[in-house]
Design a protein around this motif. Structure first.
Motif, short mmCIF file in Angstrom:
data_model
loop_
_atom_site.label_atom_id
_atom_site.label_comp_id
_atom_site.label_asym_id
_atom_site.label_seq_id
_atom_site.Cartn_x
_atom_site.Cartn_y
_atom_site.Cartn_z
N MET A 34 0.76 -1.26 -0.10
CA MET A 34 -0.06 0.09 -0.03
C MET A 34 0.96 1.34 0.02
SD MET A 34 -3.18 -1.19 0.02
CE MET A 34 -4.15 0.60 0.44
N GLY A 35 0.45 2.20 -0.62
CA GLY A 35 1.23 3.64 -0.69
C GLY A 35 0.34 4.92 -0.49
N TRP A 36 0.98 5.77 -0.17
CA TRP A 36 0.41 7.13 -0.05
C TRP A 36 0.64 7.98 -1.03
CZ3 TRP A 36 -3.76 8.83 3.05
CH2 TRP A 36 -3.81 7.97 4.27
N PHE A 37 -0.12 8.88 -1.59
CA PHE A 37 0.42 9.83 -2.68
C PHE A 37 -0.43 11.01 -2.26
CE2 PHE A 37 1.91 6.69 -5.86
CZ PHE A 37 1.57 5.67 -5.32
N ARG A 38 0.24 12.25 -3.00
CA ARG A 38 -0.71 13.45 -2.61
C ARG A 38 -0.52 14.03 -3.88
NH1 ARG A 38 4.17 16.08 1.13
NH2 ARG A 38 5.86 16.45 -0.56
N GLN A 39 -1.51 15.23 -4.16
CA GLN A 39 -1.49 16.07 -5.26
C GLN A 39 -1.73 17.36 -4.57
OE1 GLN A 39 -4.62 14.82 -8.06
NE2 GLN A 39 -3.45 16.00 -9.61
N ALA A 40 -1.02 18.46 -4.91
CA ALA A 40 -1.05 19.88 -4.43
C ALA A 40 -1.69 20.55 -5.63
CB ALA A 40 0.30 20.54 -4.38
N PRO A 41 -2.52 21.71 -5.50
CA PRO A 41 -3.16 22.56 -6.65
C PRO A 41 -2.49 22.79 -7.68
CG PRO A 41 -3.67 23.27 -4.28
CD PRO A 41 -2.43 22.28 -4.24
N GLY A 42 -2.81 22.44 -8.88
CA GLY A 42 -1.79 22.61 -10.22
C GLY A 42 -0.66 21.77 -10.36
N LYS A 43 -0.43 20.66 -9.46
CA LYS A 43 0.44 19.73 -9.77
C LYS A 43 0.14 18.31 -10.00
CE LYS A 43 3.80 22.51 -6.98
NZ LYS A 43 4.90 22.64 -6.25
N ALA A 44 0.77 17.73 -10.35
CA ALA A 44 0.68 16.21 -10.82
C ALA A 44 0.80 15.30 -9.36
CB ALA A 44 1.55 15.58 -11.54
N ARG A 45 -0.13 14.27 -9.43
CA ARG A 45 -0.04 13.66 -8.01
C ARG A 45 1.32 12.84 -8.02
NH1 ARG A 45 -5.25 9.78 -7.49
NH2 ARG A 45 -6.01 11.78 -8.03
N GLU A 46 1.59 12.95 -6.56
CA GLU A 46 3.11 12.36 -6.56
C GLU A 46 3.33 11.36 -5.34
OE1 GLU A 46 5.75 15.46 -5.39
OE2 GLU A 46 4.88 15.94 -3.44
N PHE A 47 4.36 10.45 -5.51
CA PHE A 47 4.34 9.43 -4.81
C PHE A 47 4.83 9.99 -3.33
CE2 PHE A 47 5.87 5.62 -2.70
CZ PHE A 47 7.30 5.86 -2.36
N VAL A 48 4.39 9.43 -2.04
CA VAL A 48 4.78 9.88 -0.69
C VAL A 48 5.54 8.73 -0.10
CG1 VAL A 48 4.15 10.69 1.43
CG2 VAL A 48 3.03 11.68 -0.63
N SER A 54 4.38 -7.84 2.60
CA SER A 54 5.03 -9.14 3.46
C SER A 54 5.80 -8.82 4.57
CB SER A 54 5.88 -9.71 2.41
OG SER A 54 6.82 -8.98 1.97
N SER A 55 6.93 -7.85 4.49
CA SER A 55 7.87 -7.59 5.31
C SER A 55 7.50 -6.18 6.00
CB SER A 55 9.05 -7.56 4.78
OG SER A 55 9.32 -6.40 4.01
N GLY A 56 6.48 -5.39 5.58
CA GLY A 56 6.39 -4.15 6.28
C GLY A 56 7.44 -3.12 5.93
N THR A 57 8.35 -3.39 4.79
CA THR A 57 9.34 -2.46 4.51
C THR A 57 8.86 -1.18 3.90
OG1 THR A 57 10.99 -4.33 4.13
CG2 THR A 57 11.53 -2.18 2.97
N ALA A 58 9.24 -0.25 4.38
CA ALA A 58 8.77 1.26 4.09
C ALA A 58 9.73 1.95 2.97
CB ALA A 58 8.67 2.08 5.28
N TYR A 59 9.18 2.66 2.20
CA TYR A 59 9.90 3.40 1.25
C TYR A 59 9.33 4.83 1.44
CZ TYR A 59 11.25 -0.97 -0.44
OH TYR A 59 11.79 -2.30 -0.72
N TYR A 60 10.12 5.76 0.96
CA TYR A 60 9.80 7.23 0.97
C TYR A 60 10.26 8.23 0.15
CZ TYR A 60 8.74 5.86 5.93
OH TYR A 60 7.95 5.35 6.94
N ALA A 61 9.50 9.13 -0.50
CA ALA A 61 9.98 9.90 -1.18
C ALA A 61 11.05 10.87 -0.35
CB ALA A 61 8.79 11.19 -1.76
#
Length: 121
Positions: A34-48, A54-61
């Motif tokens: 599962m992932g979180w994304f965000r979209q600011a006004p006038g900008k494209a949606r981006e990965f957060v 499986s392992s609960g490994t996390a990745y971040y922007a």
């Protein structure tokens, strides 16, 4: 298929914190990264951030690394995003989504309605 519902957004002063929740329907929630994304006004949606099933490994922007923490509770079908040291540039609508297998930042499936985060200085 997982249908997400985001909550927890709000108005916060710079430097403050918020915790977002994404409750997802579907019996196979625990099988999805599962992932979180965000979209600011006038900008494209981006990965957060992403957390693997499986392992609960996390990745971040890079822009949120060290400030945001993603976690999940498979028993509650919920993914969280703890956001600390918030900045005005974090202002956006935040969404969660399932992540394509073999990737860490490519969403697929349904989007929820999102939750608005507004950070003022």
């Amino acid at each position: 298929q997982v249908q997400p519902v985001e909550s927890g957004g709000g108005l916060v002063q710079a430097g403050g914190s918020l915790r977002l929740s994404c409750k997802a329907s579907g019996r196979t929630f625990s099988s999805y990264t599962m992932g979180w994304f965000r979209q600011a006004p006038g900008k494209a949606r981006e990965f957060v951030a992403t957390i693997t099933w499986s392992s609960g490994t996390a990745y971040y922007a890079d822009s949120v690394k060290g400030r945001f923490t993603i976690s999940r509770d498979n028993a509650k079908n919920t993914v969280y995003l703890q956001m600390n040291s918030l900045r005005p540039e974090d202002t956006a609508v935040y969404y969660c989504a399932t992540i394509q297998a073999g990737t860490v930042d490519r969403p697929f499936g349904s989007w929820g309605q999102g939750t608005q985060v507004t950070v003022f200085s």
